[in-house]
Design a protein around this motif. Structure first.
Motif, PDB file in Angstrom:
ATOM      1  N   VAL A 140      47.474  39.840  48.685  1.00  0.00           N
ATOM      2  CA  VAL A 140      48.765  40.282  48.143  1.00  0.00           C
ATOM      3  C   VAL A 140      49.154  41.677  48.620  1.00  0.00           C
ATOM      4  CG1 VAL A 140      48.766  38.797  46.112  1.00  0.00           C
ATOM      5  CG2 VAL A 140      47.631  40.999  45.980  1.00  0.00           C
ATOM      6  N   ASP A 141      48.158  42.527  48.901  1.00  0.00           N
ATOM      7  CA  ASP A 141      48.490  43.910  49.241  1.00  0.00           C
ATOM      8  C   ASP A 141      49.091  44.044  50.639  1.00  0.00           C
ATOM      9  OD1 ASP A 141      48.203  46.745  48.162  1.00  0.00           O
ATOM     10  OD2 ASP A 141      47.360  46.950  50.165  1.00  0.00           O
ATOM     11  N   ILE A 142      48.584  43.270  51.595  1.00  0.00           N
ATOM     12  CA  ILE A 142      49.159  43.357  52.942  1.00  0.00           C
ATOM     13  C   ILE A 142      49.898  42.073  53.316  1.00  0.00           C
ATOM     14  CG2 ILE A 142      47.662  45.181  53.819  1.00  0.00           C
ATOM     15  CD1 ILE A 142      45.899  43.118  55.120  1.00  0.00           C
ATOM     16  N   TRP A 143      50.291  41.326  52.277  1.00  0.00           N
ATOM     17  CA  TRP A 143      51.192  40.187  52.435  1.00  0.00           C
ATOM     18  C   TRP A 143      50.636  39.098  53.337  1.00  0.00           C
ATOM     19  CZ3 TRP A 143      56.931  39.869  51.407  1.00  0.00           C
ATOM     20  CH2 TRP A 143      57.244  40.570  50.237  1.00  0.00           C
ATOM     21  N   LEU A 144      49.340  38.821  53.206  1.00  0.00           N
ATOM     22  CA  LEU A 144      48.767  37.700  53.945  1.00  0.00           C
ATOM     23  C   LEU A 144      49.026  36.389  53.206  1.00  0.00           C
ATOM     24  CD1 LEU A 144      45.278  39.209  54.925  1.00  0.00           C
ATOM     25  CD2 LEU A 144      47.312  39.022  56.345  1.00  0.00           C
ATOM     26  N   HIS A 145      49.030  36.460  51.854  1.00  0.00           N
ATOM     27  CA  HIS A 145      49.262  35.280  51.000  1.00  0.00           C
ATOM     28  C   HIS A 145      48.356  34.120  51.404  1.00  0.00           C
ATOM     29  CE1 HIS A 145      52.529  37.464  49.214  1.00  0.00           C
ATOM     30  NE2 HIS A 145      53.122  37.591  50.373  1.00  0.00           N
ATOM     31  N   LEU A 177      43.515  33.439  44.504  1.00  0.00           N
ATOM     32  CA  LEU A 177      43.005  34.350  43.474  1.00  0.00           C
ATOM     33  C   LEU A 177      43.790  35.663  43.475  1.00  0.00           C
ATOM     34  CD1 LEU A 177      40.898  34.984  41.282  1.00  0.00           C
ATOM     35  CD2 LEU A 177      39.361  35.787  43.104  1.00  0.00           C
ATOM     36  N   GLY A 178      44.307  36.065  44.640  1.00  0.00           N
ATOM     37  CA  GLY A 178      45.075  37.307  44.727  1.00  0.00           C
ATOM     38  C   GLY A 178      46.325  37.280  43.866  1.00  0.00           C
ATOM     39  N   GLU A 179      47.061  36.166  43.927  1.00  0.00           N
ATOM     40  CA  GLU A 179      48.300  36.044  43.142  1.00  0.00           C
ATOM     41  C   GLU A 179      47.982  36.108  41.648  1.00  0.00           C
ATOM     42  OE1 GLU A 179      50.995  36.171  44.788  1.00  0.00           O
ATOM     43  OE2 GLU A 179      50.289  35.658  46.784  1.00  0.00           O
ATOM     44  N   LYS A 180      46.842  35.541  41.263  1.00  0.00           N
ATOM     45  CA  LYS A 180      46.459  35.523  39.845  1.00  0.00           C
ATOM     46  C   LYS A 180      45.989  36.905  39.386  1.00  0.00           C
ATOM     47  CE  LYS A 180      43.816  31.912  38.824  1.00  0.00           C
ATOM     48  NZ  LYS A 180      42.768  30.865  39.039  1.00  0.00           N
ATOM     49  N   LEU A 181      45.063  37.497  40.176  1.00  0.00           N
ATOM     50  CA  LEU A 181      44.511  38.797  39.765  1.00  0.00           C
ATOM     51  C   LEU A 181      45.559  39.897  39.768  1.00  0.00           C
ATOM     52  CD1 LEU A 181      40.945  39.101  41.352  1.00  0.00           C
ATOM     53  CD2 LEU A 181      41.555  39.100  38.927  1.00  0.00           C
ATOM     54  N   ARG A 182      46.483  39.826  40.704  1.00  0.00           N
ATOM     55  CA  ARG A 182      47.520  40.861  40.771  1.00  0.00           C
ATOM     56  C   ARG A 182      48.318  40.903  39.476  1.00  0.00           C
ATOM     57  NH1 ARG A 182      52.755  41.737  42.494  1.00  0.00           N
ATOM     58  NH2 ARG A 182      53.022  43.625  43.716  1.00  0.00           N
ATOM     59  N   ARG A 183      48.641  39.740  38.958  1.00  0.00           N
ATOM     60  CA  ARG A 183      49.394  39.677  37.696  1.00  0.00           C
ATOM     61  C   ARG A 183      48.579  40.248  36.542  1.00  0.00           C
ATOM     62  NH1 ARG A 183      51.366  34.940  40.531  1.00  0.00           N
ATOM     63  NH2 ARG A 183      53.619  34.676  40.224  1.00  0.00           N
ATOM     64  N   VAL A 184      47.285  39.980  36.554  1.00  0.00           N
ATOM     65  CA  VAL A 184      46.404  40.483  35.492  1.00  0.00           C
ATOM     66  C   VAL A 184      46.291  42.010  35.565  1.00  0.00           C
ATOM     67  CG1 VAL A 184      44.001  40.528  34.701  1.00  0.00           C
ATOM     68  CG2 VAL A 184      45.091  38.353  35.262  1.00  0.00           C
ATOM     69  N   VAL A 185      46.050  42.523  36.779  1.00  0.00           N
ATOM     70  CA  VAL A 185      45.857  43.970  36.951  1.00  0.00           C
ATOM     71  C   VAL A 185      47.132  44.724  36.605  1.00  0.00           C
ATOM     72  CG1 VAL A 185      45.362  45.808  38.602  1.00  0.00           C
ATOM     73  CG2 VAL A 185      44.080  43.676  38.720  1.00  0.00           C
ATOM     74  N   GLU A 186      48.263  44.246  37.106  1.00  0.00           N
ATOM     75  CA  GLU A 186      49.506  45.019  36.993  1.00  0.00           C
ATOM     76  C   GLU A 186      50.330  44.654  35.765  1.00  0.00           C
ATOM     77  OE1 GLU A 186      51.384  45.237  40.827  1.00  0.00           O
ATOM     78  OE2 GLU A 186      49.558  46.054  41.731  1.00  0.00           O
ATOM     79  N   ASN A 187      49.781  43.791  34.908  1.00  0.00           N
ATOM     80  CA  ASN A 187      50.483  43.464  33.669  1.00  0.00           C
ATOM     81  C   ASN A 187      50.463  44.649  32.708  1.00  0.00           C
ATOM     82  OD1 ASN A 187      49.862  42.292  30.701  1.00  0.00           O
ATOM     83  ND2 ASN A 187      47.936  42.810  31.674  1.00  0.00           N
TER      84      ASN A 187
END
Length: 325
Positions: free
Chosen positions: A141-146, A150-160
Protein backbone atom coordinates in the motif's frame (compact mmCIF):
# COMPACT_ATOMS: atom_id res chain seq x y z
CA UNK A 1 20.71 -8.81 21.80
CA UNK A 2 18.74 -6.26 23.73
CA UNK A 3 19.71 -2.64 23.31
CA UNK A 4 18.46 0.79 24.32
CA UNK A 5 17.56 3.16 21.49
CA UNK A 6 15.25 5.97 20.38
CA UNK A 7 13.11 5.62 17.25
CA UNK A 8 11.86 8.49 15.09
CA UNK A 9 9.48 7.34 12.35
CA UNK A 10 6.87 8.64 9.93
CA UNK A 11 3.35 9.08 11.28
CA UNK A 12 1.76 6.39 9.09
CA UNK A 13 1.54 2.64 8.46
CA UNK A 14 5.05 2.49 6.99
CA UNK A 15 6.51 4.31 10.00
CA UNK A 16 4.74 1.93 12.39
CA UNK A 17 5.84 -1.13 10.40
CA UNK A 18 9.41 0.20 10.19
CA UNK A 19 9.63 0.58 13.97
CA UNK A 20 8.23 -2.94 14.43
CA UNK A 21 10.68 -4.56 11.98
CA UNK A 22 13.64 -2.76 13.59
CA UNK A 23 12.51 -3.80 17.09
CA UNK A 24 12.31 -7.46 16.01
CA UNK A 25 15.77 -7.19 14.43
CA UNK A 26 17.44 -5.93 17.63
CA UNK A 27 15.31 -7.85 20.10
CA UNK A 28 13.86 -4.89 22.00
CA UNK A 29 11.28 -2.13 21.73
CA UNK A 30 12.54 1.48 21.63
CA UNK A 31 13.02 3.28 24.93
CA UNK A 32 11.07 6.19 23.40
CA UNK A 33 9.44 6.64 20.01
CA UNK A 34 8.33 9.72 18.10
CA UNK A 35 5.92 9.76 15.14
CA UNK A 36 6.49 12.75 12.89
CA UNK A 37 6.44 14.15 9.35
CA UNK A 38 9.45 14.78 7.06
CA UNK A 39 8.83 18.53 7.38
CA UNK A 40 9.23 18.34 11.19
CA UNK A 41 12.26 16.03 11.56
CA UNK A 42 14.71 18.91 11.96
CA UNK A 43 12.69 20.35 14.87
CA UNK A 44 12.57 17.02 16.66
CA UNK A 45 16.27 16.28 16.17
CA UNK A 46 17.31 19.75 17.31
CA UNK A 47 15.43 19.29 20.63
CA UNK A 48 16.37 15.64 21.19
CA UNK A 49 18.27 14.90 24.41
CA UNK A 50 20.12 11.59 24.61
CA UNK A 51 19.74 11.09 28.38
CA UNK A 52 22.04 8.08 28.39
CA UNK A 53 20.62 6.50 25.22
CA UNK A 54 23.24 6.51 22.47
CA UNK A 55 21.46 4.95 19.47
CA UNK A 56 18.92 6.93 17.44
CA UNK A 57 17.18 5.38 14.43
CA UNK A 58 15.11 7.25 11.86
CA UNK A 59 12.89 5.42 9.39
CA UNK A 60 10.55 6.24 6.51
CA UNK A 61 11.42 9.93 6.75
CA UNK A 62 12.48 11.71 3.57
CA UNK A 63 14.46 14.93 3.42
CA UNK A 64 13.45 18.36 2.14
CA UNK A 65 15.69 21.01 0.64
CA UNK A 66 14.27 23.67 2.95
CA UNK A 67 15.11 21.82 6.19
CA UNK A 68 18.21 19.80 5.26
CA UNK A 69 20.76 22.24 6.72
CA UNK A 70 18.88 22.19 10.06
CA UNK A 71 18.82 18.37 10.02
CA UNK A 72 22.56 18.28 9.34
CA UNK A 73 23.30 20.71 12.17
CA UNK A 74 21.19 18.64 14.59
CA UNK A 75 22.81 15.30 13.71
CA UNK A 76 26.29 16.83 14.04
CA UNK A 77 25.39 17.94 17.56
CA UNK A 78 24.04 14.50 18.46
CA UNK A 79 27.14 12.81 17.01
CA UNK A 80 29.36 15.14 19.05
CA UNK A 81 27.42 14.02 22.14
CA UNK A 82 28.24 10.39 21.33
CA UNK A 83 25.18 9.24 19.42
CA UNK A 84 25.06 6.42 16.88
CA UNK A 85 22.54 7.50 14.22
CA UNK A 86 20.99 5.14 11.66
CA UNK A 87 18.68 6.45 8.93
CA UNK A 88 16.55 4.04 6.85
CA UNK A 89 14.55 5.54 3.99
CA UNK A 90 13.10 4.91 0.55
CA UNK A 91 12.07 8.38 -0.63
CA UNK A 92 13.99 10.17 -3.36
CA UNK A 93 17.13 11.78 -1.94
CA UNK A 94 19.79 13.94 -3.50
CA UNK A 95 23.17 12.20 -3.53
CA UNK A 96 24.58 15.33 -1.89
CA UNK A 97 22.30 14.83 1.15
CA UNK A 98 23.42 11.23 1.55
CA UNK A 99 27.08 12.20 1.23
CA UNK A 100 26.86 15.02 3.78
CA UNK A 101 25.01 12.89 6.32
CA UNK A 102 27.51 10.06 5.92
CA UNK A 103 30.38 12.52 6.33
CA UNK A 104 28.69 13.70 9.54
CA UNK A 105 28.81 10.08 10.76
CA UNK A 106 25.25 8.96 10.04
CA UNK A 107 24.76 5.35 8.92
CA UNK A 108 22.51 5.80 5.87
CA UNK A 109 20.50 2.92 4.36
CA UNK A 110 18.67 4.28 1.33
CA UNK A 111 16.75 2.13 -1.17
CA UNK A 112 14.00 3.50 -3.44
CA UNK A 113 12.86 0.06 -4.64
CA UNK A 114 10.98 -0.77 -1.45
CA UNK A 115 9.13 0.83 1.49
CA UNK A 116 10.67 1.96 4.79
CA UNK A 117 9.98 -1.35 6.54
CA UNK A 118 11.36 -3.12 3.47
CA UNK A 119 14.67 -1.24 3.76
CA UNK A 120 15.06 -2.30 7.41
CA UNK A 121 13.99 -5.88 6.67
CA UNK A 122 16.61 -6.15 3.88
CA UNK A 123 19.40 -4.65 5.98
CA UNK A 124 18.68 -5.92 9.49
CA UNK A 125 16.75 -9.19 9.44
CA UNK A 126 16.03 -10.63 5.97
CA UNK A 127 15.50 -14.13 7.42
CA UNK A 128 12.69 -13.12 9.82
CA UNK A 129 9.40 -14.34 8.34
CA UNK A 130 7.16 -12.06 10.45
CA UNK A 131 9.17 -9.00 9.39
CA UNK A 132 9.09 -10.11 5.76
CA UNK A 133 5.28 -10.51 5.83
CA UNK A 134 4.80 -7.16 7.57
CA UNK A 135 7.13 -5.39 5.11
CA UNK A 136 5.35 -7.02 2.15
CA UNK A 137 1.92 -5.88 3.40
CA UNK A 138 3.26 -2.40 4.09
CA UNK A 139 5.01 -1.99 0.71
CA UNK A 140 1.86 -3.14 -1.08
CA UNK A 141 0.00 0.00 0.00
CA UNK A 142 2.84 2.43 0.71
CA UNK A 143 4.43 2.35 -2.74
CA UNK A 144 1.22 1.44 -4.56
CA UNK A 145 2.14 -2.08 -5.61
CA UNK A 146 -1.29 -3.41 -4.48
CA UNK A 147 0.06 -6.97 -4.54
CA UNK A 148 -0.59 -8.15 -0.96
CA UNK A 149 -4.17 -8.29 0.41
CA UNK A 150 -2.91 -8.10 4.00
CA UNK A 151 -1.67 -4.57 3.23
CA UNK A 152 -5.16 -3.24 2.46
CA UNK A 153 -6.44 -4.77 5.72
CA UNK A 154 -3.58 -3.70 8.00
CA UNK A 155 -3.51 -0.18 6.62
CA UNK A 156 -7.11 0.34 7.70
CA UNK A 157 -6.34 -1.03 11.15
CA UNK A 158 -3.20 1.09 11.66
CA UNK A 159 -4.65 4.34 10.33
CA UNK A 160 -8.10 3.99 11.88
CA UNK A 161 -6.67 5.70 14.95
CA UNK A 162 -3.93 8.35 14.83
CA UNK A 163 -3.33 8.38 18.59
CA UNK A 164 0.18 7.78 19.90
CA UNK A 165 -0.94 5.03 22.29
CA UNK A 166 -2.64 3.08 19.48
CA UNK A 167 0.49 3.12 17.31
CA UNK A 168 2.61 2.13 20.29
CA UNK A 169 0.27 -0.80 20.99
CA UNK A 170 0.46 -1.90 17.34
CA UNK A 171 4.27 -1.88 17.39
CA UNK A 172 4.21 -4.05 20.52
CA UNK A 173 1.72 -6.44 18.85
CA UNK A 174 3.78 -6.75 15.65
CA UNK A 175 6.99 -7.05 17.67
CA UNK A 176 5.53 -10.05 19.47
CA UNK A 177 4.80 -11.71 16.12
CA UNK A 178 1.03 -11.12 15.78
CA UNK A 179 -0.05 -9.65 12.43
CA UNK A 180 -3.80 -10.26 12.76
CA UNK A 181 -6.20 -10.83 15.64
CA UNK A 182 -9.89 -10.50 16.59
CA UNK A 183 -9.57 -6.82 17.49
CA UNK A 184 -8.06 -6.06 14.07
CA UNK A 185 -10.89 -7.98 12.37
CA UNK A 186 -13.54 -5.97 14.24
CA UNK A 187 -11.83 -2.65 13.35
CA UNK A 188 -11.58 -3.70 9.70
CA UNK A 189 -15.30 -4.49 9.48
CA UNK A 190 -16.30 -1.21 11.14
CA UNK A 191 -13.92 0.77 8.92
CA UNK A 192 -15.21 -0.79 5.70
CA UNK A 193 -18.81 0.00 6.74
CA UNK A 194 -17.87 3.65 7.29
CA UNK A 195 -16.01 3.77 3.97
CA UNK A 196 -18.99 2.45 2.03
CA UNK A 197 -21.16 5.24 3.48
CA UNK A 198 -18.45 7.81 2.74
CA UNK A 199 -18.10 6.94 -0.96
CA UNK A 200 -21.64 8.20 -1.57
CA UNK A 201 -20.63 11.69 -0.42
CA UNK A 202 -17.33 12.09 -2.30
CA UNK A 203 -18.61 13.65 -5.53
CA UNK A 204 -19.76 16.75 -3.59
CA UNK A 205 -16.14 17.56 -2.77
CA UNK A 206 -14.55 17.10 -6.20
CA UNK A 207 -14.38 18.46 -9.72
CA UNK A 208 -12.75 17.20 -12.94
CA UNK A 209 -10.56 19.26 -15.26
CA UNK A 210 -8.57 18.48 -18.40
CA UNK A 211 -5.06 19.90 -18.61
CA UNK A 212 -2.13 19.02 -20.88
CA UNK A 213 -4.04 16.08 -22.31
CA UNK A 214 -4.89 14.37 -19.00
CA UNK A 215 -8.00 14.27 -16.83
CA UNK A 216 -7.47 15.39 -13.24
CA UNK A 217 -9.84 14.97 -10.28
CA UNK A 218 -9.36 17.74 -7.72
CA UNK A 219 -10.97 17.49 -4.29
CA UNK A 220 -11.27 19.48 -1.10
CA UNK A 221 -10.81 17.13 1.86
CA UNK A 222 -13.88 15.57 3.43
CA UNK A 223 -14.39 14.36 6.98
CA UNK A 224 -14.06 10.66 7.73
CA UNK A 225 -13.46 7.62 5.56
CA UNK A 226 -12.64 6.65 2.89
CA UNK A 227 -9.06 7.81 3.26
CA UNK A 228 -7.20 9.54 0.46
CA UNK A 229 -5.74 6.39 -1.12
CA UNK A 230 -9.07 4.58 -1.49
CA UNK A 231 -10.93 7.77 -2.43
CA UNK A 232 -8.35 8.58 -5.09
CA UNK A 233 -8.73 5.18 -6.77
CA UNK A 234 -12.53 5.42 -6.62
CA UNK A 235 -12.70 8.95 -8.05
CA UNK A 236 -10.07 8.33 -10.73
CA UNK A 237 -11.85 5.18 -11.89
CA UNK A 238 -15.30 6.77 -11.79
CA UNK A 239 -14.13 9.82 -13.76
CA UNK A 240 -11.63 8.01 -16.03
CA UNK A 241 -8.96 10.37 -14.69
CA UNK A 242 -5.16 10.02 -14.67
CA UNK A 243 -4.40 12.11 -11.60
CA UNK A 244 -6.10 12.74 -8.25
CA UNK A 245 -5.36 15.83 -6.16
CA UNK A 246 -6.62 16.56 -2.66
CA UNK A 247 -6.15 19.71 -0.53
CA UNK A 248 -7.00 19.95 3.17
CA UNK A 249 -6.29 23.64 3.76
CA UNK A 250 -2.66 23.24 4.82
CA UNK A 251 -1.28 20.68 2.36
CA UNK A 252 -1.89 19.14 -1.04
CA UNK A 253 -1.60 15.47 -2.04
CA UNK A 254 -1.18 13.96 -5.49
CA UNK A 255 -1.94 10.37 -6.56
CA UNK A 256 -1.79 8.58 -9.91
CA UNK A 257 -1.44 5.12 -11.42
CA UNK A 258 0.46 6.20 -14.52
CA UNK A 259 1.72 9.81 -14.26
CA UNK A 260 4.87 10.94 -12.40
CA UNK A 261 3.17 13.30 -9.97
CA UNK A 262 6.19 13.69 -7.67
CA UNK A 263 7.40 16.40 -10.08
CA UNK A 264 4.31 18.48 -9.29
CA UNK A 265 4.83 18.09 -5.54
CA UNK A 266 8.53 19.02 -5.82
CA UNK A 267 7.59 22.11 -7.84
CA UNK A 268 5.42 23.18 -4.88
CA UNK A 269 8.26 22.59 -2.39
CA UNK A 270 7.35 19.02 -1.36
CA UNK A 271 8.26 15.51 -2.42
CA UNK A 272 7.33 11.84 -2.16
CA UNK A 273 7.08 8.94 -4.59
CA UNK A 274 6.43 9.02 -8.35
CA UNK A 275 2.80 7.90 -7.81
CA UNK A 276 2.06 9.33 -4.35
CA UNK A 277 3.45 12.69 -3.26
CA UNK A 278 2.53 15.90 -1.49
CA UNK A 279 3.52 19.42 -0.46
CA UNK A 280 2.53 22.17 1.93
CA UNK A 281 -0.16 24.40 0.43
CA UNK A 282 -2.02 26.92 2.54
CA UNK A 283 -5.42 27.84 1.17
CA UNK A 284 -6.14 31.56 1.87
CA UNK A 285 -7.80 32.16 5.23
CA UNK A 286 -11.09 33.57 3.95
CA UNK A 287 -11.54 30.58 1.62
CA UNK A 288 -10.89 28.21 4.52
CA UNK A 289 -13.52 30.05 6.55
CA UNK A 290 -16.07 29.74 3.75
CA UNK A 291 -15.32 26.03 3.60
CA UNK A 292 -16.05 25.70 7.31
CA UNK A 293 -19.52 27.08 6.62
CA UNK A 294 -20.03 24.46 3.92
CA UNK A 295 -19.19 26.72 0.95
CA UNK A 296 -16.50 24.64 -0.80
CA UNK A 297 -16.60 26.09 -4.33
CA UNK A 298 -14.22 29.07 -3.89
CA UNK A 299 -11.51 26.96 -2.15
CA UNK A 300 -11.90 24.21 -4.75
CA UNK A 301 -11.50 26.75 -7.57
CA UNK A 302 -8.41 28.24 -5.94
CA UNK A 303 -6.76 24.81 -5.58
CA UNK A 304 -7.76 23.97 -9.17
CA UNK A 305 -5.92 27.05 -10.45
CA UNK A 306 -2.78 26.03 -8.50
CA UNK A 307 -2.95 22.50 -9.92
CA UNK A 308 -3.50 23.61 -13.52
CA UNK A 309 -0.61 26.04 -13.21
CA UNK A 310 1.85 23.43 -11.84
CA UNK A 311 0.88 20.81 -14.46
CA UNK A 312 1.26 23.31 -17.29
CA UNK A 313 4.59 24.46 -15.87
CA UNK A 314 6.06 20.98 -15.32
CA UNK A 315 4.40 19.07 -18.16
CA UNK A 316 3.10 15.50 -18.03
CA UNK A 317 5.54 12.58 -17.82
CA UNK A 318 4.12 9.06 -17.86
CA UNK A 319 5.36 6.61 -15.23
CA UNK A 320 5.41 2.86 -15.68
CA UNK A 321 4.68 1.20 -12.36
CA UNK A 322 6.81 -1.92 -12.17
CA UNK A 323 6.43 -4.30 -9.27
CA UNK A 324 9.55 -3.80 -7.16
CA UNK A 325 11.11 -6.81 -5.50
Amino acid sequence: MEMSYYAIVHNDFDGTASASVYARAVGSLPKSIWFTEPTRVHELLSKLELRGVNTVILADLGLNESTFSSVLKAVRRLKAEGATIKWFDHHVWKEEWKRQLQEAGVEVHHDVTTCGAGVINKVMNPEDEISRKLASADCSVDIWLHNDPLGEKLRRVVENNRDFQWKKKLIETFYQGTLWNDEFQRILEEQVDRELRGYKELEKYAKVVEVNGIRVVIAIRWKGPPDISYASQYLMTRNRADVFVSANGKSISFRSNNVDIRRFAVSLGGGGHPLAAGAALRIPFFLRMLRRFGIRGPALNWVTNVVIDVIQREGVVRYENKSMH
